[in-house]
Write an enzyme that holds these catalytic residues in place. Sequence first.
Site, PDB file in Angstrom:
ATOM      1  N   ASP A   1       0.886  -1.236  -0.009  1.00  0.00           N
ATOM      2  CA  ASP A   1      -0.111   0.109   0.051  1.00  0.00           C
ATOM      3  C   ASP A   1       1.010   1.166  -0.043  1.00  0.00           C
ATOM      4  O   ASP A   1       1.897   1.146   0.704  1.00  0.00           O
ATOM      5  CB  ASP A   1      -0.918  -0.139   1.210  1.00  0.00           C
ATOM      6  CG  ASP A   1      -2.204   1.014   0.993  1.00  0.00           C
ATOM      7  OD1 ASP A   1      -3.151   0.825   1.351  1.00  0.00           O
ATOM      8  OD2 ASP A   1      -1.755   2.245   1.113  1.00  0.00           O
ATOM      9  N   ILE A   2       0.773   2.210  -0.939  1.00  0.00           N
ATOM     10  CA  ILE A   2       1.482   3.522  -0.973  1.00  0.00           C
ATOM     11  C   ILE A   2       1.328   4.254   0.224  1.00  0.00           C
ATOM     12  O   ILE A   2       2.193   5.180   0.409  1.00  0.00           O
ATOM     13  CB  ILE A   2       0.928   4.106  -2.431  1.00  0.00           C
ATOM     14  CG1 ILE A   2       2.253   4.860  -2.849  1.00  0.00           C
ATOM     15  CG2 ILE A   2      -0.341   4.992  -2.007  1.00  0.00           C
ATOM     16  CD1 ILE A   2       1.953   5.728  -4.225  1.00  0.00           C
TER      17      ILE A   2
ATOM     18  N   GLY B   1     -14.607   4.038   4.305  1.00  0.00           N
ATOM     19  CA  GLY B   1     -13.522   4.845   3.718  1.00  0.00           C
ATOM     20  C   GLY B   1     -12.946   4.206   2.404  1.00  0.00           C
ATOM     21  O   GLY B   1     -11.728   4.368   2.015  1.00  0.00           O
TER      22      GLY B   1
ATOM     23  N   HIS C   1     -10.424  -4.930  -2.744  1.00  0.00           N
ATOM     24  CA  HIS C   1      -8.859  -5.261  -2.308  1.00  0.00           C
ATOM     25  C   HIS C   1      -9.128  -5.786  -0.930  1.00  0.00           C
ATOM     26  O   HIS C   1      -9.944  -5.205  -0.182  1.00  0.00           O
ATOM     27  CB  HIS C   1      -7.993  -4.159  -2.509  1.00  0.00           C
ATOM     28  CG  HIS C   1      -8.614  -2.818  -2.102  1.00  0.00           C
ATOM     29  ND1 HIS C   1      -9.458  -2.113  -2.548  1.00  0.00           N
ATOM     30  CD2 HIS C   1      -8.313  -2.147  -0.985  1.00  0.00           C
ATOM     31  CE1 HIS C   1      -9.791  -1.058  -2.275  1.00  0.00           C
ATOM     32  NE2 HIS C   1      -9.069  -0.878  -1.024  1.00  0.00           N
ATOM     33  N   LEU C   2      -8.209  -6.602  -0.369  1.00  0.00           N
ATOM     34  CA  LEU C   2      -7.992  -7.004   1.023  1.00  0.00           C
ATOM     35  C   LEU C   2      -6.995  -6.416   1.517  1.00  0.00           C
ATOM     36  O   LEU C   2      -5.848  -6.645   1.026  1.00  0.00           O
ATOM     37  CB  LEU C   2      -8.018  -8.451   1.177  1.00  0.00           C
ATOM     38  CG  LEU C   2      -7.918  -9.381   2.367  1.00  0.00           C
ATOM     39  CD1 LEU C   2      -9.168  -8.916   3.187  1.00  0.00           C
ATOM     40  CD2 LEU C   2      -7.996 -10.759   2.198  1.00  0.00           C
ATOM     41  N   HIS C   3      -7.017  -5.508   2.642  1.00  0.00           N
ATOM     42  CA  HIS C   3      -5.850  -5.009   3.175  1.00  0.00           C
ATOM     43  C   HIS C   3      -5.331  -6.168   4.299  1.00  0.00           C
ATOM     44  O   HIS C   3      -5.981  -6.709   5.105  1.00  0.00           O
ATOM     45  CB  HIS C   3      -6.327  -3.909   4.131  1.00  0.00           C
ATOM     46  CG  HIS C   3      -6.817  -2.776   3.420  1.00  0.00           C
ATOM     47  ND1 HIS C   3      -5.862  -1.745   3.278  1.00  0.00           N
ATOM     48  CD2 HIS C   3      -7.874  -2.279   2.775  1.00  0.00           C
ATOM     49  CE1 HIS C   3      -6.606  -0.625   2.553  1.00  0.00           C
ATOM     50  NE2 HIS C   3      -7.865  -0.961   2.197  1.00  0.00           N
TER      51      HIS C   3
HETATM   52  P1  DGP Z   1      -9.414   1.728   0.537  1.00  0.00           P
HETATM   53  O1  DGP Z   1      -9.606   2.900   1.088  1.00  0.00           O
HETATM   54  O2  DGP Z   1      -9.891   0.518   1.257  1.00  0.00           O
HETATM   55  O3  DGP Z   1     -10.187   1.715  -0.831  1.00  0.00           O
HETATM   56  O4  DGP Z   1      -8.021   1.553   0.398  1.00  0.00           O
HETATM   57  C1  DGP Z   1      -7.091   2.081  -0.966  1.00  0.00           C
HETATM   58  C2  DGP Z   1      -5.797   1.929  -0.394  1.00  0.00           C
HETATM   59  O5  DGP Z   1      -5.072   1.906  -1.716  1.00  0.00           O
HETATM   60  C3  DGP Z   1      -5.243   2.956   0.295  1.00  0.00           C
HETATM   61  O6  DGP Z   1      -4.834   2.618   1.662  1.00  0.00           O
HETATM   62  C4  DGP Z   1      -3.977   3.498  -0.665  1.00  0.00           C
HETATM   63  C5  DGP Z   1      -3.728   2.501  -1.741  1.00  0.00           C
HETATM   64  N1  DGP Z   1      -3.355   3.199  -2.852  1.00  0.00           N
HETATM   65  C6  DGP Z   1      -4.068   4.322  -3.677  1.00  0.00           C
HETATM   66  N2  DGP Z   1      -3.469   4.372  -4.735  1.00  0.00           N
HETATM   67  C7  DGP Z   1      -2.298   3.669  -4.741  1.00  0.00           C
HETATM   68  C8  DGP Z   1      -1.421   3.640  -5.642  1.00  0.00           C
HETATM   69  O7  DGP Z   1      -1.193   4.190  -6.809  1.00  0.00           O
HETATM   70  N3  DGP Z   1      -0.535   2.654  -5.466  1.00  0.00           N
HETATM   71  C9  DGP Z   1      -0.392   1.767  -4.006  1.00  0.00           C
HETATM   72  N4  DGP Z   1       0.540   0.907  -4.071  1.00  0.00           N
HETATM   73  N5  DGP Z   1      -1.685   1.880  -3.534  1.00  0.00           N
HETATM   74  C10 DGP Z   1      -2.468   2.810  -3.532  1.00  0.00           C
END
Ligand code: DGP
Length: 114
Positions: A30-31, A93, A100-102
């Site tokens: 996650d970024i 949020g 996606h599963l965190h």
């Molecule tokens: P959610 O809030 O559950 O929809 O999580 C989306 C996640 O995606 C958030 O924690 C940040 C991550 N994210 C958003 N854009 C990017 C990206 O371009 N690259 C990566 N690796 N993660 C991203």
Amino acid sequence: MEKTIFQKIIDRELEADIVFENKNIIAFKDINAIAPVHILIVPKKYIDSINSLQSEDKEIIGEMFIVAKDLAKELKIDESGYRTVFNTNDDAGQTVYHIHLHLIGGRKLDWPPG
Ligand code: DGP
């Protein structure tokens, strides 16, 4: 339809730190990591949110959890503990509308979440 950020990562149009991939699933860091381990486990099949799940998606959801527990072991957080979370829609949020599963761990996590 405009591709989601995650579709662009799957299609290699956007860079990501990929930690796992097979024909059904990709997983990358996650970024905006909120913990030492914060991985997103993403099906290559496009599903916008958990609200859109169909019974035919049972296997892919199961496979996502198998990938999560394998990565937890590989990253050595299986014993200390970790959290697996799907956020759905605004109140939870969700910001990227491709499920996606965190996988979050590597530190003590608060409960209940804010
Ligand atoms: P959610 O809030 O559950 O929809 O999580 C989306 C996640 O995606 C958030 O924690 C940040 C991550 N994210 C958003 N854009 C990017 C990206 O371009 N690259 C990566 N690796 N993660 C991203």
